[in-house]
Scaffold this motif. Structure first.
Motif, PDB file in Angstrom:
ATOM      1  N   HIS A 280       0.831  -1.208   0.000  1.00 51.09           N
ATOM      2  CA  HIS A 280       0.000   0.000   0.000  1.00 51.09           C
ATOM      3  C   HIS A 280       0.865   1.257   0.000  1.00 51.09           C
ATOM      4  CE1 HIS A 280      -2.590   3.241   1.368  1.00 51.09           C
ATOM      5  NE2 HIS A 280      -1.716   3.447   2.332  1.00 51.09           N
ATOM      6  N   ALA A 281       1.882   1.288   0.864  1.00 50.98           N
ATOM      7  CA  ALA A 281       2.734   2.474   0.966  1.00 50.98           C
ATOM      8  C   ALA A 281       3.445   2.758  -0.352  1.00 50.98           C
ATOM      9  CB  ALA A 281       3.750   2.284   2.089  1.00 50.98           C
ATOM     10  N   LEU A 282       3.925   1.711  -1.014  1.00 52.29           N
ATOM     11  CA  LEU A 282       4.605   1.889  -2.296  1.00 52.29           C
ATOM     12  C   LEU A 282       3.643   2.400  -3.362  1.00 52.29           C
ATOM     13  CD1 LEU A 282       6.819  -1.336  -2.290  1.00 52.29           C
ATOM     14  CD2 LEU A 282       7.639   1.022  -2.131  1.00 52.29           C
ATOM     15  N   ALA A 283       2.412   1.867  -3.376  1.00 49.04           N
ATOM     16  CA  ALA A 283       1.425   2.324  -4.364  1.00 49.04           C
ATOM     17  C   ALA A 283       1.101   3.800  -4.132  1.00 49.04           C
ATOM     18  CB  ALA A 283       0.157   1.476  -4.280  1.00 49.04           C
ATOM     19  N   PHE A 284       0.929   4.172  -2.876  1.00 46.87           N
ATOM     20  CA  PHE A 284       0.652   5.578  -2.555  1.00 46.87           C
ATOM     21  C   PHE A 284       1.816   6.458  -3.002  1.00 46.87           C
ATOM     22  CE2 PHE A 284       1.022   9.276   0.209  1.00 46.87           C
ATOM     23  CZ  PHE A 284      -0.236   9.852   0.046  1.00 46.87           C
ATOM     24  N   ALA A 285       3.051   5.997  -2.738  1.00 48.55           N
ATOM     25  CA  ALA A 285       4.229   6.773  -3.103  1.00 48.55           C
ATOM     26  C   ALA A 285       4.342   6.952  -4.608  1.00 48.55           C
ATOM     27  CB  ALA A 285       5.489   6.098  -2.558  1.00 48.55           C
ATOM     28  N   VAL A 286       3.935   5.940  -5.365  1.00 47.85           N
ATOM     29  CA  VAL A 286       3.954   6.028  -6.833  1.00 47.85           C
ATOM     30  C   VAL A 286       3.047   7.159  -7.302  1.00 47.85           C
ATOM     31  CG1 VAL A 286       3.232   4.859  -8.961  1.00 47.85           C
ATOM     32  CG2 VAL A 286       4.602   3.634  -7.260  1.00 47.85           C
ATOM     33  N   HIS A 287       1.812   7.148  -6.826  1.00 51.07           N
ATOM     34  CA  HIS A 287       0.856   8.189  -7.229  1.00 51.07           C
ATOM     35  C   HIS A 287       1.327   9.573  -6.763  1.00 51.07           C
ATOM     36  CE1 HIS A 287      -2.173   5.618  -8.986  1.00 51.07           C
ATOM     37  NE2 HIS A 287      -2.193   4.844  -7.914  1.00 51.07           N
ATOM     38  N   GLN A 288       1.843   9.635  -5.558  1.00 55.64           N
ATOM     39  CA  GLN A 288       2.321  10.917  -5.029  1.00 55.64           C
ATOM     40  C   GLN A 288       3.478  11.460  -5.866  1.00 55.64           C
ATOM     41  OE1 GLN A 288       4.531  11.106  -1.157  1.00 55.64           O
ATOM     42  NE2 GLN A 288       2.817  12.375  -0.506  1.00 55.64           N
ATOM     43  N   TYR A 289       4.396  10.581  -6.227  1.00 63.11           N
ATOM     44  CA  TYR A 289       5.569  11.009  -6.999  1.00 63.11           C
ATOM     45  C   TYR A 289       5.148  11.598  -8.345  1.00 63.11           C
ATOM     46  CZ  TYR A 289       9.942  10.870  -9.596  1.00 63.11           C
ATOM     47  OH  TYR A 289      11.025  11.225 -10.365  1.00 63.11           O
ATOM     48  N   PHE A 290       4.304  10.893  -9.052  1.00 61.87           N
ATOM     49  CA  PHE A 290       3.923  11.374 -10.380  1.00 61.87           C
ATOM     50  C   PHE A 290       3.027  12.608 -10.299  1.00 61.87           C
ATOM     51  CE2 PHE A 290       4.977   6.929 -11.804  1.00 61.87           C
ATOM     52  CZ  PHE A 290       6.047   7.304 -12.592  1.00 61.87           C
ATOM     53  N   ASN A 291       2.139  12.640  -9.327  1.00 64.69           N
ATOM     54  CA  ASN A 291       1.299  13.825  -9.169  1.00 64.69           C
ATOM     55  C   ASN A 291       2.153  15.061  -8.893  1.00 64.69           C
ATOM     56  OD1 ASN A 291      -1.515  15.051  -8.643  1.00 64.69           O
ATOM     57  ND2 ASN A 291      -0.408  15.544  -6.772  1.00 64.69           N
ATOM     58  N   ASP A 292       3.103  14.919  -7.981  1.00 68.25           N
ATOM     59  CA  ASP A 292       3.967  16.043  -7.650  1.00 68.25           C
ATOM     60  C   ASP A 292       4.865  16.444  -8.824  1.00 68.25           C
ATOM     61  OD1 ASP A 292       2.839  15.921  -5.164  1.00 68.25           O
ATOM     62  OD2 ASP A 292       4.592  15.091  -4.144  1.00 68.25           O
ATOM     63  N   GLY A 293       5.106  15.497  -9.748  1.00 66.13           N
ATOM     64  CA  GLY A 293       5.961  15.778 -10.895  1.00 66.13           C
ATOM     65  C   GLY A 293       5.216  16.281 -12.116  1.00 66.13           C
ATOM     66  N   GLY A 294       3.918  16.556 -11.966  1.00 70.56           N
ATOM     67  CA  GLY A 294       3.157  17.114 -13.079  1.00 70.56           C
ATOM     68  C   GLY A 294       2.673  16.091 -14.086  1.00 70.56           C
ATOM     69  N   PHE A 295       2.612  14.825 -13.670  1.00 70.88           N
ATOM     70  CA  PHE A 295       2.088  13.770 -14.544  1.00 70.88           C
ATOM     71  C   PHE A 295       0.580  13.647 -14.363  1.00 70.88           C
ATOM     72  CE2 PHE A 295       6.499  12.814 -14.496  1.00 70.88           C
ATOM     73  CZ  PHE A 295       6.781  11.951 -15.545  1.00 70.88           C
ATOM     74  N   PHE A 296      -0.079  13.144 -15.395  1.00 67.99           N
ATOM     75  CA  PHE A 296      -1.509  12.863 -15.326  1.00 67.99           C
ATOM     76  C   PHE A 296      -1.727  11.350 -15.372  1.00 67.99           C
ATOM     77  CE2 PHE A 296      -1.100  17.088 -17.208  1.00 67.99           C
ATOM     78  CZ  PHE A 296      -1.882  17.829 -16.329  1.00 67.99           C
TER      79      PHE A 296
END
Length: 478
Positions: A138-154
């Motif tokens: 769960h933590a890794l999945a959350f971190a994936v979404h957080q990383y891309f969101n913060d990086g301007g990915f959709f």
């Protein structure tokens, strides 16, 4: 909001305040002076201890409080009198939600093999090992979404059902509504897929990449994170028939940009787990250390936290496939014929070759680039020599390849030529080819099998143990 979780209660200062704890019994033990119940609700690796006095509850009630039963306990939160925990609950009342017959409940307080636990995948999340794995997942999945969101990915949702084979492997699960006992036939005797639901052959996707590229050609930076499927009859510890893929695609990124993103991405995601999953990682590290006690010294694994820090703290070594082959040809294992598979330019590197480069030669994660075009997919951009492509694979200790990616071929004629060269009908990819005709641009991307990442971070040895309900040949039980 629901009841207070055990994770939070364990961090609460005890002031004889009333608390309600709900969870499943891990153990119950009785002495002359007290009855101890260890309860866990899955919010943490740690149990909370609840204590009752002898005679406080009827023998009939206590007989239902067994390993696996589910309870609601109300009592006073007090400072623990024993070692191992700071607080405990002095029980006032017990409500049994559900009993677990000790004769038939398979998860008794003893060591169970991972093979046995796969047979009871509906219950294995209640063990310490698998609850830890699922929290880390769960933590890794959350971190994936957080990383891309913060990086301007959709976040782009690509199809699960597709008519294309992104990898060209042909090992796909077919999707059909046709009656298999009365298949419609053409005049030539072939199956008439025009009568199927989609009017053509359809399969479960092996990758969201091709559709992801379409999104990148409009939104610049996208990522997919969804289920993918391979009908490969493989029973190795590294393969699943159903798994989750993370696939970013970026317009205006060339090979160097792609490598920079991949390195930064895995470092940030693993760092998130190191910060937020300390207790679970420590538990899994200790578990691995116990397993290693029975192994020869040279077969023991790197301590888990040391291995994760190894990736986070080291700059990744970057070199071409050709340079890697030269290193392997000069290596001691090759000269002494200790590699199981031969080494030579043009081979698809095996895990033993990849791990030698990471663990023995460079002693750090490695990114290999510019592979021979014959061993890579049709969509990868050709180098000027016409022999290699701008591919990049990220190699990790203990696992080998964890990320595969490339700069994509943006030239229409070159891409069309590669499509024909590998035997794909261009008509099946007309929409993909058209993106190279209408405003083409340099672009890159990569794929990371999520379960491979979870496997690496948890230190588990079999990929079937890092997904809640694994799918593999002859197994779709749960």
């Amino acid at each position: 909001m629901g009841p207070l979780q055990i994770k939070n209660i364990l961090q609460t200062s005890p002031e004889n305040q009333s608390v309600t704890v709900k969870g499943w019994v891990r153990t119950k033990r009785e002495s002359k002076n007290a009855i101890f119940i260890a309860l866990n609700d899955g919010s943490t690796i740690h149990n909370i201890q609840a204590v009752a006095e002898p005679g406080q509850f009827s023998a009939e009630l206590l007989s239902t409080v067994t390993t696996g039963s589910c309870l609601k306990i109300t009592g006073q939160l007090v400072e623990s009198q024993g070692s191992g925990q700071a607080v405990e609950v002095k029980i006032d009342d017990i409500l049994v939600y559900g009993t677990a017959d000790p004769e038939s409940f398979p998860l008794q307080p003893k060591k169970h093999s991972l093979e046995f636990l796969r047979e009871i995948a509906h219950l294995r999340p209640r063990t310490n090992t698998f609850s830890a794995i699922l929290r880390i997942r769960h933590a890794l999945a959350f971190a994936v979404h957080q990383y891309f969101n913060d990086g301007g990915f959709f976040y782009l949702h690509t199809p699960v059902i597709t008519a294309s084979d992104a990898e060209g492997a042909g090992e796909m699960f077919r999707v059909t509504t046709l009656d298999l006992n009365k298949l419609p036939r053409t005049e030539e005797g072939a199956i008439n897929f025009k009568e199927d639901f989609f009017g053509r052959e359809a399969n479960l996707t092996v990758s969201g990449q091709l559709e992801g590229e379409l999104g990148a050609m409009a939104l610049s930076k996208i990522y997919t994170f969804g289920p993918t499927f391979r009908a490969e009859n493989s029973n190795t510890t590294r393969h699943l028939a159903e798994f989750w893929m993370i696939e970013p695609e970026m317009a205006f990124f060339e090979l160097e940009d792609n490598m920079n993103l991949a390195e930064d991405f895995v470092k940030k995601v693993i760092t998130y787990a190191l910060i937020h999953c300390k207790d679970d990682l420590n538990f899994l590290q200790n578990r691995l250390a116990e397993e290693d006690k029975n192994k020869p010294q040279n077969e023991r694994s790197i301590p888990l936290l040391e291995k994760l820090s190894f990736v986070v703290d080291n700059p990744f070594e970057r070199l071409t496939y050709t340079e890697a082959i030269e290193i392997l040809l000069k290596s001691k294992p090759h000269k002494e014929k200790k590699f199981q598979y031969p080494v030579g330019w043009g081979i698809d590197l095996s895990s033993e070759h990849e791990r030698y480069l990471v663990e023995k030669h460079f002693k750090k994660p490695v990114i290999l680039t510019n592979y021979p075009k014959e061993i890579k997919s049709f969509y990868m951009k050709l180098d000027e020599d016409g022999k290699t492509v701008r591919a990049m694979d990220v190699l990790f200790p203990g696992i080998g390849e964890i990320i595969g990616g490339s700069q994509r071929e943006e030239d229409y004629d070159k891409l069309l030529g590669r499509v024909k060269e590998v035997g794909i009908d261009p008509e099946n990819l007309w929409w993909y080819l058209e993106t190279r005709k209408f405003g083409t641009a340099p672009h890159s991307g990569f794929g990371l099998g999520f379960e491979r990442l979870v496997l690496f971070v948890t230190g588990m040895s079999n990929i079937r143990d890092v997904i809640p309900f694994p799918r593999y040949p002859k197994s779709a039980e749960f």
